[in-house]
Design a protein around this motif. Structure first.
Motif, PDB file in Angstrom:
ATOM      1  N   SER A   1      22.210  35.956  20.802  1.00 22.78           N
ATOM      2  CA  SER A   1      23.219  35.378  19.925  1.00 22.78           C
ATOM      3  C   SER A   1      22.677  35.223  18.509  1.00 22.78           C
ATOM      4  CB  SER A   1      23.679  34.015  20.452  1.00 22.78           C
ATOM      5  OG  SER A   1      24.291  34.147  21.721  1.00 22.78           O
ATOM      6  N   THR A   2      21.371  34.989  18.396  1.00 19.48           N
ATOM      7  CA  THR A   2      20.743  34.885  17.071  1.00 19.48           C
ATOM      8  C   THR A   2      20.879  36.189  16.316  1.00 19.48           C
ATOM      9  OG1 THR A   2      19.135  33.239  17.840  1.00 19.48           O
ATOM     10  CG2 THR A   2      18.568  34.472  15.845  1.00 19.48           C
ATOM     11  N   PHE A   3      20.647  37.297  17.019  1.00 20.89           N
ATOM     12  CA  PHE A   3      20.794  38.605  16.387  1.00 20.89           C
ATOM     13  C   PHE A   3      22.229  38.809  15.922  1.00 20.89           C
ATOM     14  CE2 PHE A   3      22.013  43.068  16.608  1.00 20.89           C
ATOM     15  CZ  PHE A   3      21.037  43.664  15.831  1.00 20.89           C
ATOM     16  N   VAL A   4      23.185  38.500  16.792  1.00 20.94           N
ATOM     17  CA  VAL A   4      24.596  38.681  16.449  1.00 20.94           C
ATOM     18  C   VAL A   4      24.966  37.810  15.253  1.00 20.94           C
ATOM     19  CG1 VAL A   4      26.974  38.375  17.265  1.00 20.94           C
ATOM     20  CG2 VAL A   4      25.232  39.318  18.801  1.00 20.94           C
ATOM     21  N   PHE A   5      24.448  36.584  15.221  1.00 19.16           N
ATOM     22  CA  PHE A   5      24.747  35.676  14.115  1.00 19.16           C
ATOM     23  C   PHE A   5      24.265  36.251  12.790  1.00 19.16           C
ATOM     24  CE2 PHE A   5      23.072  32.375  11.256  1.00 19.16           C
ATOM     25  CZ  PHE A   5      24.255  31.696  10.953  1.00 19.16           C
ATOM     26  N   PHE A   6      23.024  36.729  12.761  1.00 21.25           N
ATOM     27  CA  PHE A   6      22.486  37.245  11.509  1.00 21.25           C
ATOM     28  C   PHE A   6      23.119  38.572  11.101  1.00 21.25           C
ATOM     29  CE2 PHE A   6      19.085  34.159  12.222  1.00 21.25           C
ATOM     30  CZ  PHE A   6      18.913  33.674  10.935  1.00 21.25           C
TER      31      PHE A   6
ATOM     32  N   ALA B   1      38.080  49.372   1.084  1.00 25.58           N
ATOM     33  CA  ALA B   1      38.457  48.873   2.403  1.00 25.58           C
ATOM     34  C   ALA B   1      37.833  49.740   3.505  1.00 25.58           C
ATOM     35  CB  ALA B   1      39.976  48.845   2.546  1.00 25.58           C
ATOM     36  N   ILE B   2      37.851  51.052   3.308  1.00 24.14           N
ATOM     37  CA  ILE B   2      37.226  51.955   4.279  1.00 24.14           C
ATOM     38  C   ILE B   2      35.725  51.691   4.338  1.00 24.14           C
ATOM     39  CG2 ILE B   2      36.646  54.369   4.763  1.00 24.14           C
ATOM     40  CD1 ILE B   2      39.390  55.115   3.613  1.00 24.14           C
ATOM     41  N   PHE B   3      35.118  51.494   3.183  1.00 22.82           N
ATOM     42  CA  PHE B   3      33.683  51.230   3.147  1.00 22.82           C
ATOM     43  C   PHE B   3      33.361  49.912   3.847  1.00 22.82           C
ATOM     44  CE2 PHE B   3      29.566  50.247   1.227  1.00 22.82           C
ATOM     45  CZ  PHE B   3      28.943  51.477   1.335  1.00 22.82           C
ATOM     46  N   PHE B   4      34.196  48.892   3.636  1.00 25.15           N
ATOM     47  CA  PHE B   4      33.993  47.619   4.329  1.00 25.15           C
ATOM     48  C   PHE B   4      34.144  47.812   5.835  1.00 25.15           C
ATOM     49  CE2 PHE B   4      35.602  43.387   5.798  1.00 25.15           C
ATOM     50  CZ  PHE B   4      34.421  42.682   5.582  1.00 25.15           C
ATOM     51  N   GLY B   5      35.051  48.714   6.235  1.00 24.54           N
ATOM     52  CA  GLY B   5      35.194  49.027   7.646  1.00 24.54           C
ATOM     53  C   GLY B   5      33.914  49.602   8.235  1.00 24.54           C
ATOM     54  N   MET B   6      33.161  50.344   7.424  1.00 27.81           N
ATOM     55  CA  MET B   6      31.880  50.884   7.886  1.00 27.81           C
ATOM     56  C   MET B   6      30.869  49.753   8.107  1.00 27.81           C
ATOM     57  SD  MET B   6      31.821  54.185   5.325  1.00 27.81           S
ATOM     58  CE  MET B   6      30.355  54.996   5.953  1.00 27.81           C
ATOM     59  N   VAL B   7      30.910  48.748   7.236  1.00 24.57           N
ATOM     60  CA  VAL B   7      30.052  47.577   7.422  1.00 24.57           C
ATOM     61  C   VAL B   7      30.419  46.868   8.721  1.00 24.57           C
ATOM     62  CG1 VAL B   7      29.317  45.360   6.472  1.00 24.57           C
ATOM     63  CG2 VAL B   7      29.780  47.266   4.926  1.00 24.57           C
ATOM     64  N   VAL B   8      31.711  46.651   8.933  1.00 26.18           N
ATOM     65  CA  VAL B   8      32.188  45.981  10.146  1.00 26.18           C
ATOM     66  C   VAL B   8      31.795  46.781  11.389  1.00 26.18           C
ATOM     67  CG1 VAL B   8      34.235  45.239  11.425  1.00 26.18           C
ATOM     68  CG2 VAL B   8      34.098  44.868   8.956  1.00 26.18           C
ATOM     69  N   GLY B   9      31.949  48.113  11.318  1.00 22.63           N
ATOM     70  CA  GLY B   9      31.605  48.965  12.448  1.00 22.63           C
ATOM     71  C   GLY B   9      30.143  48.864  12.823  1.00 22.63           C
ATOM     72  N   SER B  10      29.255  48.823  11.839  1.00 24.31           N
ATOM     73  CA  SER B  10      27.821  48.728  12.131  1.00 24.31           C
ATOM     74  C   SER B  10      27.491  47.389  12.770  1.00 24.31           C
ATOM     75  CB  SER B  10      27.000  48.925  10.849  1.00 24.31           C
ATOM     76  OG  SER B  10      27.158  47.839   9.956  1.00 24.31           O
ATOM     77  N   VAL B  11      28.143  46.306  12.308  1.00 20.29           N
ATOM     78  CA  VAL B  11      27.918  44.981  12.889  1.00 20.29           C
ATOM     79  C   VAL B  11      28.402  44.941  14.332  1.00 20.29           C
ATOM     80  CG1 VAL B  11      28.577  42.544  12.783  1.00 20.29           C
ATOM     81  CG2 VAL B  11      27.971  43.762  10.689  1.00 20.29           C
ATOM     82  N   MET B  12      29.586  45.481  14.579  1.00 20.21           N
ATOM     83  CA  MET B  12      30.154  45.475  15.930  1.00 20.21           C
ATOM     84  C   MET B  12      29.305  46.289  16.896  1.00 20.21           C
ATOM     85  SD  MET B  12      34.243  45.893  15.162  1.00 20.21           S
ATOM     86  CE  MET B  12      34.576  46.103  16.917  1.00 20.21           C
ATOM     87  N   LYS B  13      28.864  47.486  16.445  1.00 20.96           N
ATOM     88  CA  LYS B  13      28.080  48.346  17.317  1.00 20.96           C
ATOM     89  C   LYS B  13      26.768  47.684  17.705  1.00 20.96           C
ATOM     90  CE  LYS B  13      25.234  51.199  18.936  1.00 20.96           C
ATOM     91  NZ  LYS B  13      23.844  50.818  19.209  1.00 20.96           N
ATOM     92  N   GLN B  14      26.059  47.151  16.717  1.00 25.26           N
ATOM     93  CA  GLN B  14      24.749  46.567  16.989  1.00 25.26           C
ATOM     94  C   GLN B  14      24.851  45.249  17.755  1.00 25.26           C
ATOM     95  OE1 GLN B  14      23.115  46.747  12.952  1.00 25.26           O
ATOM     96  NE2 GLN B  14      21.901  48.516  13.560  1.00 25.26           N
ATOM     97  N   SER B  15      25.923  44.504  17.525  1.00 30.14           N
ATOM     98  CA  SER B  15      26.122  43.257  18.271  1.00 30.14           C
ATOM     99  C   SER B  15      26.410  43.557  19.739  1.00 30.14           C
ATOM    100  CB  SER B  15      27.274  42.452  17.649  1.00 30.14           C
ATOM    101  OG  SER B  15      26.968  42.057  16.327  1.00 30.14           O
ATOM    102  N   TYR B  16      27.221  44.567  19.992  1.00 31.82           N
ATOM    103  CA  TYR B  16      27.506  44.966  21.372  1.00 31.82           C
ATOM    104  C   TYR B  16      26.227  45.418  22.065  1.00 31.82           C
ATOM    105  CZ  TYR B  16      29.851  47.161  25.334  1.00 31.82           C
ATOM    106  OH  TYR B  16      30.264  47.484  26.605  1.00 31.82           O
ATOM    107  N   TRP B  17      25.400  46.189  21.340  1.00 35.16           N
ATOM    108  CA  TRP B  17      24.124  46.644  21.899  1.00 35.16           C
ATOM    109  C   TRP B  17      23.252  45.455  22.298  1.00 35.16           C
ATOM    110  CZ3 TRP B  17      19.301  45.507  19.837  1.00 35.16           C
ATOM    111  CH2 TRP B  17      18.206  46.147  20.454  1.00 35.16           C
ATOM    112  N   ALA B  18      23.154  44.471  21.418  1.00 35.99           N
ATOM    113  CA  ALA B  18      22.292  43.320  21.687  1.00 35.99           C
ATOM    114  C   ALA B  18      22.787  42.501  22.872  1.00 35.99           C
ATOM    115  CB  ALA B  18      22.194  42.434  20.443  1.00 35.99           C
ATOM    116  N   MET B  19      24.098  42.335  22.990  1.00 37.68           N
ATOM    117  CA  MET B  19      24.651  41.462  24.028  1.00 37.68           C
ATOM    118  C   MET B  19      24.803  42.130  25.381  1.00 37.68           C
ATOM    119  SD  MET B  19      24.944  38.538  22.567  1.00 37.68           S
ATOM    120  CE  MET B  19      25.897  37.666  23.824  1.00 37.68           C
TER     121      MET B  19
END
Length: 262
Positions: free
Chosen positions: A18-23, A75-93
């Motif tokens: 959860s710490t990883f996901v938070f950061f 907005a598309i570029f921000f979507g890329m930021v969101v996508g990287s966060v979602m992918k890595q958070s799913y990996w961690a959890m």
């Protein structure tokens, strides 16, 4: 990367993951603030010696009748930021089986966040942004070639990394596959295709942010890291754990990162 002897074990706690996901998640409001060219963005870009791109540049994006404060490109570029966060958070959890302490989770999360932030700053700086490649009359900005190519690389990389890891995770969760090496699906194309996918989307993200040179630098650094560090480490672990299975797999699938390339 964890030591080979630590692979396959899960001493990590819900708190450490959860710490990883938070950061990773706390990056989102900051990146959004930079992309809207608010005071934070203007101050940050100028402190780094750059000139912020005016917030009016680009085609405004409205959702449900509300102004998002972002152009379509941003907005598309921000979507890329969101996508990287979602992918890595799913990996961690849900996917990672490697040791992940609270301290390591925080450090990796911060480093990944800094990487995303650097791309966003470069994207909003007139001298470095990929958008500046196709500025028209200082007001409108079309979709530049680096941006389009980078977006395609990003999408392909995310799908390759996320998809291959989910395929392997489902295989490993089946008790009848205990002690067996997963060689099917996307892993039938390259032995470390998840690493290749990571390199691809990271390079695409950089390319969409700041053009060909920055994209090539990030892609080259990623390839160098995996070829000279992570892959040899994993090869050593797999050769000891899977013995002949691994030897046969290397003969059947000679590519490390990218099918038919490397």
């Amino acid at each position: 990367m964890s030591a080979p002897s630590q692979r396959g074990f899960s001493p990590s706690t819900l708190i450490s993951r959860s710490t990883f996901v938070f950061f990773r998640a706390i990056t989102l409001p900051f990146q959004y603030a930079i992309l809207t060219s608010g005071p934070l963005a203007v101050s940050l870009v100028r402190r780094l010696g750059g000139t912020p791109i005016p917030p009016t540049v680009g085609h405004p994006l409205h959702l449900l009748g509300l102004n998002t404060g972002l152009s379509v490109q941003r907005a598309i570029f921000f979507g890329m930021v969101v996508g990287s966060v979602m992918k890595q958070s799913y990996w961690a959890m849900f996917i990672s089986r490697e040791k992940l302490s609270v301290g390591a989770s925080a450090l990796v999360g911060v480093l990944q966040t800094v990487g995303d932030g650097l791309n966003v700053v470069l994207f909003t700086n007139t001298a470095t942004s990929a958008l500046a490649y196709s500025a028209i009359d200082g007001e409108k900005t079309a979709f530049s070639v680096p941006f389009i190519v980078g977006l395609g690389m990003y999408a392909l990389g995310i799908v390759s990394e996320w998809g291959s890891e989910m395929q392997r995770s489902r295989f490993k969760k089946d008790p009848k596959n205990e002690g067996r090496l997963y060689t099917r699906g996307l892993f039938g194309l390259a032995r470390h295709i998840n690493y290749g996918g990571y390199v691809l989307w990271r390079a695409g993200f950089a390319l969409a942010a700041a053009g060909w040179t920055w994209g090539a630098i990030m892609g080259s650094l990623g390839i160098w890291k995996f070829v000279n560090s992570a892959i040899p480490e994993l090869d050593d672990y797999c050769s000891k754990r899977y013995n002949e299975q691994w030897a046969q797999y290397k003969k059947a699938v000679p590519y490390k990162l990218f099918p038919f390339i490397l």
